[in-house]
Design a protein around this motif. Sequence first.
Motif, PDB file in Angstrom:
ATOM      1  N   PRO A 125       0.816  -1.234   0.000  1.00  0.00           N
ATOM      2  CA  PRO A 125       0.000   0.000   0.000  1.00  0.00           C
ATOM      3  C   PRO A 125       0.846   1.278   0.000  1.00  0.00           C
ATOM      4  O   PRO A 125       0.516   2.242  -0.703  1.00  0.00           O
ATOM      5  CB  PRO A 125      -0.817  -0.120   1.296  1.00  0.00           C
ATOM      6  CG  PRO A 125      -0.887  -1.581   1.557  1.00  0.00           C
ATOM      7  CD  PRO A 125       0.408  -2.154   1.084  1.00  0.00           C
ATOM      8  N   LEU A 126       1.960   1.265   0.752  1.00  0.00           N
ATOM      9  CA  LEU A 126       2.823   2.457   0.799  1.00  0.00           C
ATOM     10  C   LEU A 126       3.513   2.675  -0.550  1.00  0.00           C
ATOM     11  O   LEU A 126       3.576   3.800  -1.060  1.00  0.00           O
ATOM     12  CB  LEU A 126       3.872   2.300   1.911  1.00  0.00           C
ATOM     13  CG  LEU A 126       4.868   3.466   2.057  1.00  0.00           C
ATOM     14  CD1 LEU A 126       4.148   4.773   2.359  1.00  0.00           C
ATOM     15  CD2 LEU A 126       5.912   3.172   3.133  1.00  0.00           C
ATOM     16  N   ALA A 127       4.002   1.570  -1.159  1.00  0.00           N
ATOM     17  CA  ALA A 127       4.651   1.668  -2.480  1.00  0.00           C
ATOM     18  C   ALA A 127       3.644   2.156  -3.528  1.00  0.00           C
ATOM     19  O   ALA A 127       3.981   2.961  -4.407  1.00  0.00           O
ATOM     20  CB  ALA A 127       5.221   0.313  -2.885  1.00  0.00           C
ATOM     21  N   SER A 128       2.383   1.698  -3.411  1.00  0.00           N
ATOM     22  CA  SER A 128       1.325   2.146  -4.341  1.00  0.00           C
ATOM     23  C   SER A 128       1.036   3.629  -4.144  1.00  0.00           C
ATOM     24  O   SER A 128       0.803   4.359  -5.112  1.00  0.00           O
ATOM     25  CB  SER A 128       0.042   1.338  -4.134  1.00  0.00           C
ATOM     26  OG  SER A 128       0.259  -0.024  -4.392  1.00  0.00           O
ATOM     27  N   LEU A 129       1.058   4.055  -2.887  1.00  0.00           N
ATOM     28  CA  LEU A 129       0.820   5.472  -2.577  1.00  0.00           C
ATOM     29  C   LEU A 129       1.921   6.338  -3.202  1.00  0.00           C
ATOM     30  O   LEU A 129       1.637   7.336  -3.875  1.00  0.00           O
ATOM     31  CB  LEU A 129       0.781   5.679  -1.055  1.00  0.00           C
ATOM     32  CG  LEU A 129       0.639   7.128  -0.569  1.00  0.00           C
ATOM     33  CD1 LEU A 129      -0.721   7.697  -0.950  1.00  0.00           C
ATOM     34  CD2 LEU A 129       0.842   7.231   0.931  1.00  0.00           C
ATOM     35  N   LEU A 130       3.180   5.930  -3.011  1.00  0.00           N
ATOM     36  CA  LEU A 130       4.310   6.686  -3.571  1.00  0.00           C
ATOM     37  C   LEU A 130       4.226   6.731  -5.097  1.00  0.00           C
ATOM     38  O   LEU A 130       4.390   7.782  -5.716  1.00  0.00           O
ATOM     39  CB  LEU A 130       5.645   6.054  -3.140  1.00  0.00           C
ATOM     40  CG  LEU A 130       5.966   6.144  -1.635  1.00  0.00           C
ATOM     41  CD1 LEU A 130       7.198   5.329  -1.295  1.00  0.00           C
ATOM     42  CD2 LEU A 130       6.166   7.601  -1.219  1.00  0.00           C
ATOM     43  N   GLY A 132       1.564   6.354  -7.024  1.00  0.00           N
ATOM     44  CA  GLY A 132       0.441   7.197  -7.430  1.00  0.00           C
ATOM     45  C   GLY A 132       0.775   8.675  -7.330  1.00  0.00           C
ATOM     46  O   GLY A 132       0.466   9.451  -8.237  1.00  0.00           O
ATOM     47  N   LEU A 133       1.447   9.062  -6.243  1.00  0.00           N
ATOM     48  CA  LEU A 133       1.770  10.478  -6.043  1.00  0.00           C
ATOM     49  C   LEU A 133       2.734  10.995  -7.112  1.00  0.00           C
ATOM     50  O   LEU A 133       2.559  12.093  -7.640  1.00  0.00           O
ATOM     51  CB  LEU A 133       2.352  10.701  -4.641  1.00  0.00           C
ATOM     52  CG  LEU A 133       1.349  10.562  -3.485  1.00  0.00           C
ATOM     53  CD1 LEU A 133       2.044  10.701  -2.140  1.00  0.00           C
ATOM     54  CD2 LEU A 133       0.203  11.573  -3.598  1.00  0.00           C
ATOM     55  N   ILE A 301      -7.060  17.538 -12.389  1.00  0.00           N
ATOM     56  CA  ILE A 301      -6.163  16.410 -12.687  1.00  0.00           C
ATOM     57  C   ILE A 301      -5.587  15.869 -11.374  1.00  0.00           C
ATOM     58  O   ILE A 301      -5.509  14.641 -11.167  1.00  0.00           O
ATOM     59  CB  ILE A 301      -5.033  16.847 -13.656  1.00  0.00           C
ATOM     60  CG1 ILE A 301      -5.625  17.131 -15.046  1.00  0.00           C
ATOM     61  CG2 ILE A 301      -3.939  15.786 -13.750  1.00  0.00           C
ATOM     62  CD1 ILE A 301      -4.671  17.810 -16.026  1.00  0.00           C
ATOM     63  N   GLY A 302      -5.220  16.789 -10.481  1.00  0.00           N
ATOM     64  CA  GLY A 302      -4.692  16.394  -9.170  1.00  0.00           C
ATOM     65  C   GLY A 302      -5.695  15.583  -8.366  1.00  0.00           C
ATOM     66  O   GLY A 302      -5.361  14.549  -7.783  1.00  0.00           O
ATOM     67  N   ILE A 303      -6.968  16.038  -8.390  1.00  0.00           N
ATOM     68  CA  ILE A 303      -8.023  15.318  -7.647  1.00  0.00           C
ATOM     69  C   ILE A 303      -8.241  13.937  -8.249  1.00  0.00           C
ATOM     70  O   ILE A 303      -8.326  12.932  -7.534  1.00  0.00           O
ATOM     71  CB  ILE A 303      -9.349  16.136  -7.650  1.00  0.00           C
ATOM     72  CG1 ILE A 303      -9.161  17.415  -6.811  1.00  0.00           C
ATOM     73  CG2 ILE A 303     -10.513  15.304  -7.114  1.00  0.00           C
ATOM     74  CD1 ILE A 303     -10.285  18.424  -6.955  1.00  0.00           C
ATOM     75  N   ALA A 304      -8.325  13.871  -9.603  1.00  0.00           N
ATOM     76  CA  ALA A 304      -8.524  12.584 -10.282  1.00  0.00           C
ATOM     77  C   ALA A 304      -7.414  11.605  -9.896  1.00  0.00           C
ATOM     78  O   ALA A 304      -7.668  10.448  -9.541  1.00  0.00           O
ATOM     79  CB  ALA A 304      -8.546  12.790 -11.803  1.00  0.00           C
ATOM     80  N   GLY A 305      -6.173  12.097  -9.934  1.00  0.00           N
ATOM     81  CA  GLY A 305      -5.035  11.242  -9.585  1.00  0.00           C
ATOM     82  C   GLY A 305      -5.048  10.826  -8.129  1.00  0.00           C
ATOM     83  O   GLY A 305      -4.716   9.688  -7.787  1.00  0.00           O
ATOM     84  N   THR A 309      -5.122   7.145  -6.730  1.00  0.00           N
ATOM     85  CA  THR A 309      -4.065   6.688  -5.814  1.00  0.00           C
ATOM     86  C   THR A 309      -4.674   6.001  -4.592  1.00  0.00           C
ATOM     87  O   THR A 309      -4.179   4.957  -4.142  1.00  0.00           O
ATOM     88  CB  THR A 309      -3.182   7.878  -5.380  1.00  0.00           C
ATOM     89  OG1 THR A 309      -2.642   8.490  -6.559  1.00  0.00           O
ATOM     90  CG2 THR A 309      -2.038   7.436  -4.489  1.00  0.00           C
ATOM     91  N   LEU A 310      -5.777   6.561  -4.063  1.00  0.00           N
ATOM     92  CA  LEU A 310      -6.461   5.923  -2.922  1.00  0.00           C
ATOM     93  C   LEU A 310      -6.936   4.526  -3.293  1.00  0.00           C
ATOM     94  O   LEU A 310      -6.832   3.585  -2.511  1.00  0.00           O
ATOM     95  CB  LEU A 310      -7.663   6.770  -2.479  1.00  0.00           C
ATOM     96  CG  LEU A 310      -7.343   7.983  -1.608  1.00  0.00           C
ATOM     97  CD1 LEU A 310      -8.614   8.778  -1.328  1.00  0.00           C
ATOM     98  CD2 LEU A 310      -6.702   7.538  -0.283  1.00  0.00           C
ATOM     99  N   LEU A 311      -7.461   4.393  -4.512  1.00  0.00           N
ATOM    100  CA  LEU A 311      -7.915   3.068  -4.975  1.00  0.00           C
ATOM    101  C   LEU A 311      -6.743   2.088  -5.032  1.00  0.00           C
ATOM    102  O   LEU A 311      -6.881   0.911  -4.715  1.00  0.00           O
ATOM    103  CB  LEU A 311      -8.559   3.185  -6.373  1.00  0.00           C
ATOM    104  CG  LEU A 311      -9.881   3.952  -6.448  1.00  0.00           C
ATOM    105  CD1 LEU A 311     -10.319   4.141  -7.891  1.00  0.00           C
ATOM    106  CD2 LEU A 311     -10.984   3.211  -5.682  1.00  0.00           C
TER     107      LEU A 311
END
Length: 422
Positions: A125-130, A132-133, A301-305, A309-311
């Motif tokens: 989850p942390l790697a996915s968060l990074l 996505g960001l 675009i930021g909100i969409a991303g 990223t949360l997903l």
Amino acid sequence: MGNAGKYQSWYSLGIIWAGAMISIPSLLVGNALITSMSLPKTLIVSTVGYLIVVIIMILQGMQSSDLGKPTVHIAGQVFGKKGSRTILSIILAIACLGWFGIQANVCGVALANLLAEHDMNVPIPLASLLSGLVMVISAVYGMKVLRVLSYIAVPFLIVICLIGLVQALSGENLQLILDYKPKTNMSFMDGLAITIGSFALGAVIAGDYSQFSKKRSDVFKAAIFGIIPAGILMISVGAVLTIAYQTSDITAVFLNIVTPFIGGIALILATWKTNLVNAISGGIALINVFNISKEKEKMAIGIAGAVGTLLAVVGILNYFTPIMAILSTMIPPVAGVMIASYWVINKRDKTSWKEVDGVNRLGVFSWLVGAVIASIPVVLSLFPSLPQLPNQPLIGIVISFVIYYFGYRISVQKTVVLEENR
């Protein structure tokens, strides 16, 4: 028309569409199918699925090349200007955010596995968060980053896939592939839903790319030669590599090609490239849905991303199959309504086309009924304790077509009767 000088050849359109197929989603489809199907059945399902997608694409794309307008304008006749923008934008937003989450999740798994090779343990989850960001921040900077990434990521992915194929088809691996039998069994229709769902959106909005094609035959050739060979090749690669490396985890497959570092980087670059498109398209879709001013595009675009990223953080990749099935039920009915209007009712006469102001209730109703009925089996499948229905991915497009066609005929007859009685 106003498009003189902007015309594109069928070849350049075909290359754009082929490029869209050479991506991680296509490999994920092969990976998802082969875990529950034999290799011959996987190839048959993907061929039939892409043929259906291509038929929708050709009919949608030809409308746009006839009229020289993108999909959202052409849909303004059947859904009304406001209805078309809202429906297409909502579908686009859902699909783009879902895909963003899936790809950021793939990227996160690849990153976590890559770091684990070097004794650094980062939770997925942390790697996915990074991941996505990084993707969101680069998407806000838009097209420049996308161009650079496209030139690097697509050729790199092709080379890695080819090397993987050569490895997979040599030595002991070849016998593994020939002897392969899946542990679970997926129905043909469920396989078809995954294949169609993976590119349904591309088929419905084909007109956005084909509006600059000079003639209908260009759209036909571009779809046939752009989508089918590239799509089936990528699904086959995804399937064959999954068998050869004996894992249903697509990131683990890639870490086995050449070295974990090279395979991992190919996967990260490819997901990054596609997610820039998802974030930008998703942001523009949000602007249209919520009527946000164009100046706030970067914020959208930021909100969409961020939503995507949360997903990814919650592990959307684990729900790949039901998500593809839902996309295969929601999106094709849009084409069902548009095809009924342009090809059957108006007999492909572009002079009879006109945008309708506001919302065309008949079009919206036809789409909604088709989408809801088609999605019932998918929703039931998420609750195994309930009675199950077989998945019929094409029923939505047929229902929407039929409701719109007869609804239109009845309303025309009513108008005639009213005129006569005056």
